[in-house]
Write an enzyme that holds these catalytic residues in place. Sequence first.
Site, short mmCIF file in Angstrom:
data_model
loop_
_atom_site.label_atom_id
_atom_site.label_comp_id
_atom_site.label_asym_id
_atom_site.label_seq_id
_atom_site.Cartn_x
_atom_site.Cartn_y
_atom_site.Cartn_z
N ASN A 90 15.62 -7.78 -8.60
CA ASN A 90 15.28 -8.39 -9.89
C ASN A 90 15.34 -9.91 -9.80
O ASN A 90 14.52 -10.63 -10.37
CB ASN A 90 16.24 -7.90 -10.98
CG ASN A 90 15.85 -6.50 -11.48
OD1 ASN A 90 14.84 -5.96 -11.08
ND2 ASN A 90 16.70 -5.92 -12.32
N ASN A 118 20.41 -16.56 -10.26
CA ASN A 118 19.18 -17.24 -9.83
C ASN A 118 18.80 -18.28 -10.87
O ASN A 118 19.17 -18.16 -12.05
CB ASN A 118 18.04 -16.25 -9.61
CG ASN A 118 17.46 -15.71 -10.90
OD1 ASN A 118 16.66 -16.37 -11.56
ND2 ASN A 118 17.88 -14.51 -11.31
N GLY A 159 10.21 -4.40 -9.79
CA GLY A 159 10.53 -3.46 -10.87
C GLY A 159 9.31 -2.67 -11.30
O GLY A 159 8.19 -3.15 -11.25
N ALA A 165 18.11 -2.14 -13.31
CA ALA A 165 19.36 -2.82 -13.68
C ALA A 165 20.25 -1.92 -14.51
O ALA A 165 21.48 -1.97 -14.42
CB ALA A 165 19.03 -4.09 -14.44
N LYS A 166 19.65 -1.04 -15.37
CA LYS A 166 20.45 -0.13 -16.19
C LYS A 166 21.27 0.80 -15.31
O LYS A 166 22.41 1.15 -15.62
CB LYS A 166 19.53 0.72 -17.09
CG LYS A 166 19.19 0.07 -18.41
CD LYS A 166 18.12 -0.97 -18.30
CE LYS A 166 16.75 -0.35 -18.19
NZ LYS A 166 15.69 -1.35 -18.13
N TYR A 803 -44.65 22.44 46.02
CA TYR A 803 -45.94 22.61 45.34
C TYR A 803 -46.83 21.37 45.39
O TYR A 803 -47.93 21.39 44.89
CB TYR A 803 -45.71 22.96 43.85
CG TYR A 803 -44.82 24.16 43.65
CD1 TYR A 803 -44.86 25.23 44.52
CD2 TYR A 803 -43.93 24.20 42.58
CE1 TYR A 803 -44.04 26.33 44.33
CE2 TYR A 803 -43.10 25.30 42.39
CZ TYR A 803 -43.15 26.36 43.26
OH TYR A 803 -42.35 27.44 43.08
#
Length: 1526
Positions: A90, A118, A159, A165-166, A803
């Site tokens: 994430n 972040n 995602g 995240a849950k 022949y």
Amino acid sequence: MELSPLQPVNENMLLNKKKNEDGKKRLSVERIYQKKTQLEHILLRPDTYIGSVELVTQQMWVYDEDVGINYREVTFVPGLYKIFDEILVNAADNKQRDPKMSCIRVTMMRNNLISIWNNGKGIPVVEHKVEKMYVPALIFGQLLTSSNYDDDEKKVTGGRNGYGAKLCNIFSTKFTVETASREYKKMFKQTWMDNMGRAGDMELKPFSGEDYTCITFQPDLSKFKMQSLDKDIVALMVRRAYDIAGSTKDVKVFLNGNRLPVKGFRSYVDMYLKDKVDETGNALKVVHEQVNPRWEVCLTMSEKGFQQISFVNSIATSKGGRHVDYVADQIVSKLVDVVKKKNKGGVAVKADQVKNHMWIFGNAVIENPTFDSQTKENMTLQAKSFGSTCQLSEKFIKAAIGCGIVESILNWVKFKAQIQLNKKCSAVKHNRIKGIPKLDDANDAGSRNSAECTLILTEGDSAKTLAVSGLGVVGRDKYGVFPLRGKILNVREASHKQIMENAEINNIIKIVGLQYKKNYEDEDSLKTLRYGKIMIMTDQDQDGSHIKGLLINFIHHNWPSLLRHRFLEEFITPIVKVSKNKQEIAFYSLPEFEEWKSTNPNHKKWKVKYYKGLGTSTSKEAKEYFANMKRHRIQFKYSGPEDDAAISLAFSKKQVDDRKEWLTNFMEDRRQRKLLGLPEDYLYGQTTMYLTYNDFINKELILFSNSDNERSIPSMVDGLKPGQRKVLFTCFKRNDKREVKVAQLAGSVAEMSSYHHGEMSLMMTIINLAQNFVGSNNLNLLQPIGQFGTRLHGGKDSASPRYIFTMLSPLARLLFPSKDDHTLRFLYDDNQRVEPEWYIPIIPMVLINGAEGIGTGWSCKIPNFDVREVVNNIRRLLDGEEPLPMLPSYKNYKGTIEELASNQYVINGEVAILNSTTIEITELPIRTWTQTYKEQVLEPMLNGTEKTPPLITDYREYHTDTTVKFVIKMTEEKLAEAERVGLHKVFKLQTSLTCNSMVLFDHVGCLKKYDTVLDILRDFFELRLKYYGLRKEWLLGMLGAESSKLNNQARFILEKIDGKIVIENKPKKELIKVLIQRGYDSDPVKAWKEAQQKVPEEEENEENEESESESTSPAAESGPTFNYLLDMPLWYLTKEKKDELCKQRDEKEQELNTLKKKTPSDLWKEDLAAFVEELEVVEAKEKQDEQVGLPGKGVKAKGKKAQISEVLPSPVGKRVIPQVTMEMRAEAEKKIRRKIKSENVEGTPAEDGAEPGLRQRLEKRQKREPGTRAKKQTTLPFKPIKKAQKQNPWSDSESDMSSNESNFDVPPREKEPRIAATKAKFTADLDSDDDFSGLDEKDEDEDFFPLDDTPPKTKMPPKNTKKALKPQKSSTSVDLESDGKDSVPASPGASAADVPAETEPSKPSSKQTVGVKRTITKGQSLTSTAGTKKRAVPKETKSDSALNAHVSKKPAPAKAKNSRKRMPSSSDSSDSEFEKAISKGATSKKLKGEERDFHVDLDDTVAPRAKSGRARKPIKYLEESDDDLF
């Protein structure tokens, strides 16, 4: 009690319980059937969402502090690893939403707290109007919430499902979200506890700093059956931090406050390869490419099967997926091609096996990726939905080929091949071997006495019988015998497949008990073999030597140590035995026998028997040989590295150039010996007991290599190979006045000329010498009476030799005058006089019929040239002028040939546009056979292939066995596109011809490389002129002797009549005294012949008749011979006979005086004039024969014309002028430079000279790096043609094949006579790359194909033609009629020039004919037609003017003018004739000029060929059949 299907399984179990449990309380329905909330379900069945929550042990990439990234066994819980990864991904996803994001911080604290921060754009801190809660709380604290549900939006984040995240929140005892949004000027913080079961209070604060998001969580380790974060899981998490640092561009990643030392994906890859080395100890090479902003790929070699490290939107796809396959497949497809080229004939390599040697690192950004599970280890999205492409560059692929993967695969292939080969060997020694037919095993083989056993390998079953006879003397306990079926494989250059499938080699290995890769250095290892020695027993000829060499090569290549143990030996038998009374001497080499003859003046009193092979010896002799084993067994002795070098020199493909010098030195050495009168060097003397490998290669095997060249490469003098020369010799000797069957003639050749090979190949040689269809011989020496093959199948459609009939062409004895036979050096085989070293024709036949052959070290390719041009150039040389340049020319070819560069030509077929949807092809490139073209070019164009859609809608065929005509339909759009690209290119009507390998034997038997055709002409001219001098000298002597004889006879008769001599009743001795006293000469003719020390061939058979009495009686030999006077019949005394004798005397004297006044040049010019005159007659007869078979003989003229016009080019067609582009010329120049470079290395054979001795030079040379000159055969764009190349037919035997084509002479559309040189403008685009490049390389073998086609000349000079043509005046008219070449051998001269005559109807006046005559057609220097003069100025001839008229009408013609190419042989004359016919018929609406161009007096000119190819086993006419044997 029955159960309902809905009852749970546990209830079924209850039913089986004992009755006493009935009393227990039953479970309620509510307890059995339950509903859980989603949160409860996740906690109850976590493996559905995050993977297993049990400890798993497996190999994984991890990061250890002391080691770095490494692959080791770790024990971890996948679910725990997954929840950490979800948060980390994430954070990385935020980089896609906010390109300004620059930092991620990962912190792992001792109390099992993990924090990921972040500085990307924060989560909107605003209340969701529908859900009535703040967005951060919604997406982290409520299930099934996400920003990724809009599939219409193209997202490139990790995602997808709204769980990530849950799930981390649910499996944590504490989960804190902190985010700040500058946009909404707020900071949000909230904590959830007890597996997201309890939410803490939300904190909101005003905020004005930079955005950030920080997730801090404490995993619920009890759910994972753990107490703390152990070393293994931490190592995995740290590696994931490194992953993010490597896969997320422009983002700094900090771990526990320290920045990770990763500066992008490339440096990340290096962490995996640290300290990794390849098989040779060198660091692995990495190939890297940033393909585009969304794809970055690295590749290196893998030694552990296919490996991949890949990322999709920062997710580590540890199991790969379609993104990895997408990249890997591109690389594999390229590598497979390279491996196949380098592993020709080895173990077959599949794509998966190549992939197993690759290690791919990939970092991809993909729109809306899909995975096979929530764990996201395998990406399943189809490549078409990636939203981007990853096309690896050529630079990347080139680097990939050189990074070690290919070498690794090849090593694996060798290993695999070795395993397969080892399966063919037995590691255990067996007493008895089963399953090998024809093996006579030694009784002690495989026993403890096996080291004393010898396996005798014989050349064929007959030699085995001889060996078995001999075993009666030495016994069978120690000797086994196994027959070889001919020459064994050269294992040094053979493919793995060839070795695996070669029964002969596998049988030898099995019989002897050899094992691949085993070193037989010591005595113990030798004891594992079933036989201690191999004895080679082959014929004492050159092919027998080759078999010995191949066996030596087989052992040396696989088990060199065996050679040091004297493992090999040979059994030699006599080549010649001489006997007198009971005395017998055996000789093991011919030079030794010749030496004995020179030292024994009485050798003629000995009986001589030649032994051609082991089969010549009787059983009695076999026992004698084995009884004296010491004399006949020769051991091979290893003398050091020079032996190894010699064996490699003879058999290694890499030492082609060394072999050339080796052979050149040998030839020079042999020539010097001849000049100095020294005997030839030989190996097997009376005392020879052993032989070094070096001596064997340089003194015996070299004889085979040299004879291979002699059989494959013709002589410059007569253009013939030995097999063809034997056929010609036999035909001259038989001098048949009636036709003879080919099969019978072959038997006669074998008998009269000691032909030692198969009769089938001999029959093919005869057929090739008689063929005369387009692309074969320009001048067939034998007549094709019957079906000898046509251009439909390239000669493969000839009838059975039983022949068909043949006989000498009327031109043969004019080309090879019998007067020259006395100046030739005839060879002897088995004491029988056979064919000469070479014949000396009056023109260089090697240029007329071309040549092609592949020998040892050299190959030869020379195209055909026009007979009249060659004759004209010889006349120029006789007059002291320079010869004119010549272009290749093929008899009756209607296309054009132009010069691209020195010795490089382009051959163009003919195509014309009839309307917007129709084209017509009326000529194909030389040696592109009609049937082949149809199957390989037109059929795929009509039906399409997997890769290319159909190009044409239909085609019709109107060809005969001598002409070509395809009418092709296509859509307007396709035709317009084809025109734009170039019709010649699209329809493969242009091929290239390269003549950079003009190697021939010169008159002293040395190979010489010629740079230009004129060099060959000059060499021939000098030699031929010298031989005219020798002929004159011989004739003067012979005529002088005959004149003297007649003079003596006349005087004797006169004196007898006058009574001055009385012979009645007088002793012979007294008569002889009287004759001597009266000044009579001893038989002048006999005396002169004896002085010449040879008897002419024609008198060989008369020896016994005329001079038997004299030659047999010693008195006659010692004294003068007057039988020529005394044996005259009495009726010579009559007046009539006396007068006749006096007349003969005077005539002979006159003949002698006339000859004395002539120079050699005069004699040559006389021969040329006679030849040219007969050439015209022969061509006239050919045309006449063709007309005999015209269809509709009894039909009305109109019907006949209609039938013929069907096979002729349409008069309404607009000719497409072939285009020679600058690219083609540049490519040709490049090829020449390449060729010259490689040839310089080789050196000209004739000049390499032999200053130092052969051996010294050879040794020096052996160290030289092998040359690169490989021989390739030229191939037309169509597969079939390749076959053609096999045969070198062009070289001699078939060169004559072109007559068939001339049946209908169709004027080339709008072609103008060739005038100026090369500036031909072509409208059509040529496929220079395709058609040319391939063809040129074929150079050595197939170049010829193209060569043949080229009649058009770009070179100039018509002037000379006039002189040469003078003698032909009369022939012009004849030519016109005689187009047909059905049964008559193609006339040599017909090439281009002659053909034109065909078109002339009988009506045209002779004048016109002359103009039209071949002169024009043939090209620059027609030599023998009066019409030639006109040719120089096209306007003079009707046909020319017609052509010009036509040209002026059409736009294309003007261009055609410049390209003064070689026109089809019949073009000029045919043009005028055609014009007439058309104008008369008035059938065409075209202008007169046009009509003329295409009109033919159909009645006279065109006769559909009577011949039709007969289906039969294909005949390889291409190469001289003799060569096939070798």
